[in-house]
Motif scaffolding. Sequence first.
Motif, PDB file in Angstrom:
ATOM      1  N   ARG A   9       0.834  -1.209   0.000  1.00 25.15           N
ATOM      2  CA  ARG A   9       0.000   0.000   0.000  1.00 25.15           C
ATOM      3  C   ARG A   9       0.863   1.252   0.000  1.00 25.15           C
ATOM      4  O   ARG A   9       0.586   2.225  -0.687  1.00 25.15           O
ATOM      5  CB  ARG A   9      -0.928   0.000   1.228  1.00 25.15           C
ATOM      6  CG  ARG A   9      -2.202  -0.797   1.003  1.00 25.15           C
ATOM      7  CD  ARG A   9      -3.185  -0.587   2.144  1.00 25.15           C
ATOM      8  NE  ARG A   9      -2.741  -1.260   3.362  1.00 25.15           N
ATOM      9  CZ  ARG A   9      -3.110  -2.504   3.700  1.00 25.15           C
ATOM     10  NH1 ARG A   9      -3.931  -3.172   2.920  1.00 25.15           N
ATOM     11  NH2 ARG A   9      -2.669  -3.053   4.798  1.00 25.15           N
ATOM     12  N   ARG A  10       1.962   1.184   0.779  1.00 26.40           N
ATOM     13  CA  ARG A  10       2.852   2.344   0.863  1.00 26.40           C
ATOM     14  C   ARG A  10       3.469   2.648  -0.511  1.00 26.40           C
ATOM     15  O   ARG A  10       3.473   3.795  -0.972  1.00 26.40           O
ATOM     16  CB  ARG A  10       3.961   2.075   1.891  1.00 26.40           C
ATOM     17  CG  ARG A  10       4.747   3.310   2.302  1.00 26.40           C
ATOM     18  CD  ARG A  10       5.969   2.939   3.112  1.00 26.40           C
ATOM     19  NE  ARG A  10       6.972   2.183   2.362  1.00 26.40           N
ATOM     20  CZ  ARG A  10       7.796   2.729   1.454  1.00 26.40           C
ATOM     21  NH1 ARG A  10       7.731   4.013   1.192  1.00 26.40           N
ATOM     22  NH2 ARG A  10       8.660   1.966   0.799  1.00 26.40           N
TER      23      ARG A  10
ATOM     24  N   ALA B 127       0.919   4.139  -2.833  1.00 30.82           N
ATOM     25  CA  ALA B 127       0.646   5.535  -2.491  1.00 30.82           C
ATOM     26  C   ALA B 127       1.781   6.420  -2.996  1.00 30.82           C
ATOM     27  O   ALA B 127       1.567   7.493  -3.576  1.00 30.82           O
ATOM     28  CB  ALA B 127       0.481   5.676  -0.986  1.00 30.82           C
TER      29      ALA B 127
ATOM     30  N   PRO C 222      -2.726   6.618  -3.762  1.00 28.08           N
ATOM     31  CA  PRO C 222      -3.012   6.257  -2.372  1.00 28.08           C
ATOM     32  C   PRO C 222      -4.381   5.587  -2.283  1.00 28.08           C
ATOM     33  O   PRO C 222      -5.374   6.109  -2.803  1.00 28.08           O
ATOM     34  CB  PRO C 222      -2.996   7.603  -1.641  1.00 28.08           C
ATOM     35  CG  PRO C 222      -3.195   8.629  -2.706  1.00 28.08           C
ATOM     36  CD  PRO C 222      -2.623   8.065  -3.965  1.00 28.08           C
ATOM     37  N   ASP C 223      -4.390   4.416  -1.667  1.00 28.40           N
ATOM     38  CA  ASP C 223      -5.617   3.613  -1.528  1.00 28.40           C
ATOM     39  C   ASP C 223      -6.362   3.446  -2.864  1.00 28.40           C
ATOM     40  O   ASP C 223      -7.586   3.455  -2.911  1.00 28.40           O
ATOM     41  CB  ASP C 223      -6.539   4.228  -0.474  1.00 28.40           C
ATOM     42  CG  ASP C 223      -7.627   3.222  -0.063  1.00 28.40           C
ATOM     43  OD1 ASP C 223      -7.338   2.003  -0.059  1.00 28.40           O
ATOM     44  OD2 ASP C 223      -8.759   3.661   0.197  1.00 28.40           O
TER      45      ASP C 223
END
Lengths: 547, 295, 310
Positions: A366-367, A370, A375-376
Amino acid sequence: MQNYARVVTCCLLSALLLACSAGESNVAQGNRDGILHFGNGSEPQGLDPHVVTGVPESKIIDALFEGLTRKNPWTLEPEPGAAASWEFSEDRRVITFHMQPEGRWSNGDPVTAHDFVWSWRRALDPAMGNLYAYMLYPVKNAEAYATGKIDDPELLGVRALDDMTLEVTLNAPTPYFLQLMDHYSSFAVHRETVERFGKATDRFTRWTRVGNIVSNGPFQLKDWELNRRIVVERNPHYWDNDTVRLNGIVFYPTENAVSEERMFRVNQLHYTGDVPLNKIPAYRSLPNTPFVEAPYLGTYFYLLNTERPPLDDVRVRKALSLAVDREAITRNVLYGSNNPAYAITPPGTLGYQPPQLFSYDPAEARRLLAEAGYPDGDGWPGLELIYNTSESHRKIAVALQQMWKDVLNIKVTLSNQEWKVYLDSVSEMNFQVARRGWIGDYVDPNNFLDLYITEGGNNNTGIADPVYDDLILQRAPRAATQEERFALFHEAETRLMEQMPIIPIYTYASKHLVHPSVKGLPANLMDFINVKYIYLEDVPLTEFELE
Amino acid sequence: MTAANLTSVAQAEQGTSLWKDAWRRLRKNRLALFGLAVLTAFILIALLTPWLAPYAYDAQNLDLGASPPSAEHWLGTDIFGRDLLTQIMYGGRISLAVGFVATAVALVIGVTWGAVAGYVGGRVDAVMMRLVDILYALPFMIFIVLLMVVFGRNLLLLFLAIGAVEWLTMARIMRGQVQSLRQQEFVEAAVSLGLSPATIVRRHLVPNALGPIIVYTTLTIPSVMLLEAFLSFLGLGVQPPATSWGLLISYGAETMEEYPWLLIFPGAALTLTLFALNFLGDGLRDALDVRGSGD
Amino acid sequence: MWRFVVGRLLQAIPVILAVITVTFFLVRIAPGGPFDSEKAVIPEVKAALEAQYRLDLPLGQQYLAYLGDLAQGELGPSFKYPGRSVNELIAAGLPATAELGAYALLVAVVLGGLAGVVASLKPNSAQDYIPMSVAMIGICMPTFLLGPLLVLLFGIHLEWLPVAGWGDIPGDKILPSLTLGAAYAAYIARLSRAGMLEVMSQDYIRTARAKGLPEWQVVTRHALRGGLIPVVAFLGPAFAGLLAGSFVVETIFQIPGLGRFYVQAAFNRDYTMILGTTVFLSTLIVLFNLLSDILAAWLNPRLRAQYGEA
């Protein structure tokens, strides 16, 4: 009217009952007569070793023909085949093979060094259209000859010093060269027979038909009914006939693994080429299970097209890869018969261990996503994943699609393509993510790592790294020792996985159902069968009652 | 409309319009009404699925895997742990849409084509039917693959492709019917009254040939649904995670020994639809059977 | 009548020519070629292969060359099976497929026709509902489901019949014939029931009844002929469908038939094999359609009169 109905029903019923006089099963008959009934996957394209490609073909050709060496199925070390012995020169660039003194073709002619010289020239002749010609490329001038850059076959690094001595000169020391000697593209064919039915390089001849074909392996062709069966029988002229224990093998073109499994269950087959995924748990739980599985020299992975956004960003590529829970896939979708893969090279190829740079890490995935600007999953442009039509490819793709949605909150669409459309898409790089598998032709990391050299024919990802090319093409081949060579491979593979042009998923496994009466057929990394050592024990027949 | 009715010899004995009369008779047929009710219910469910479905259709639970029916999952789950009831509801949307739309396409083309060929006869008939022969003889697989590749993959195209294949038999049946009807007195009478061929075909031939056509239509819908399954199975139809009854059945068939519920429930949905269609088709046939109505 | 048959045969020539032309160019447009494989093909090797199959010529020339070969009855060499001609492959696959198709059609006509006629005699009674319900299940049961079900029941649980093979083990032809025939039997049952009901309400049947003929004679002498016209019209395309659609059954039961070759050829882009089987099948289909038209004409006295005069 109702009377008619009664008559017809009676007729059908009696026909049914007549048919039900149970005969002896293939397995029972085979065990008595020494005949192996072998599920072979599909109808072979043909039996000319320099024309065909494919696993089912190789199984039959391995029974009919023999290369200079033949692998031992337990150790995968080369054993004498058409050559009785061999020695390497000091610089390991010249190999001298001494032919088997009793080596004979199935018509009684001696197998000589000249047969191999003539056959290798044929295998490399561009007019032959041999798709596996590259297997002989380590031989001096082979590549130049096969691609038409030189015309003179005398320049090839293969010579007959006399009838019984064959000298092979290599471009460079090639540690895996002896392994190539039992690949069918290096086999010898019987010159007189080939030329009786057409030109040496003619693909359209009848020399491989029953009654025409002359071969030098443990078996000879007895019967060939298209899409029905191929029968081979003992070759009395074979030099090591005393070792051979089977009297014959019947190969069935069992295209449909589900039908094949049913044939096995009612003792119509000794051996299946495949096992349907969902039958694995039931077979595994049987006492004295016929289910045999072993790691197989191949990796299942996805290609990422690094030339197209959003995959031109290495962070996106890594995010996709880190979001895949390989353990869950191998455990639940593949019923635990495969190991998760984190690099392109299968572990344990001749002791080489590939690097593992990452593992399942949703937070990091996820990092990275992003950081790449999504992001998300916000602003995600969408991604299409293609795979060729098959039940197991579909299952993996569906599982992956959901993992990416759950972990990264991104949408990936699936598109399965018919085989040739898929091949076209992959070779034209007309995709974003594509399913891919690679099975090694020989046991050596090089066979996997040279896929990703810049502009390589099987690269298909657009990845280009001069340092990687240098490691694989220049430095590794010149390494003095195997340790040094493997260290260079390790360095190259680390660089490759840092770029993540592919998402490895799992290491292949070979899966077969093997009747308890079959002996001398060990599972091995190459899924290699040496028919010489197989024999049938007359065990009492068992019924395979699933659940 | 009234003028045509008056001049129709066959329908002269009927006072009310054909369709009103048919509806009156259909209402008396309990099985047909049952079929109509089931179909209506299925179509309603299909339309409302996004609101009715108990789970998201692509929500997986790999660790659960295939589980038999339970309190949480009434019809069990598939190998990905997805709720089967939800899958069947979403699958029904695709299957019903493909079934009805593709059949409608086939019906319109086939009936028109067959009626014209059968009525006009002669050279026109020969040319038209030879065209049907050509299409029959074409390798279907290649045709579909090409369509998908050239025009991309979409559902509308799937409908059209299937419709384009299924109309052929319809045309042949219609032509056969029209040919035999054309010889009958009431048509000859209509011709002698100077009605235009289009009117004769529309008002007399098509309604009278409806029996076999309706029966064949009720047969075509399920076969279209199965064709869709076959195409999807070959990778030419709907793409996962979208699904259809046909696909669910073909997956279920592969695991019927291990997870029978994956076959039984989608199979039941398709069978129920088929029975419903069939009762309705029979009812309609009887209701529209103008010649039988005098009995 | 003869003029009708000869005329239709002559008309068949442009039909088949059109089929060849369309197929020839369609398969060339399809993405992927016969030599594409999972591993990249060396350009020199590919060129050599294409030359061996005349693929290096301009497309128009290839087409003309193909027609030339075809005129001599040569369907060319197969791409997938080097060393085999398409003629040889068709000859190898045809016997099993034709035999399977014939048995399946027999199953379909006998079972389906019987069920349909029986059902039509007492409409809306148990005698109607039971055979028709079975027929309906037959229709919605795809072969890829019915085949395995029959195999599991008769092959594995009861162990009465072999699970696969063709002519290898006694009785191995029963399950494939039933599987392939079932769907068609169901169709025929529906069509013959509808056709019979249609006919039974016609005036000439009433006349026959009025003459005091017993019901079974009314059915066999008068009604059957008219009632089976839709069935006959269905048989032509059905046989074509049987030949081309036997693929699934051939795969399930490992039957060495033409259906497997045909479908594999399409997937392999085996150009000559696709064309060869298409030419062969389309000729058969045209012939069978003609045959079913002739039969329908013969069954329908009015049409018979018309063609007789022509």
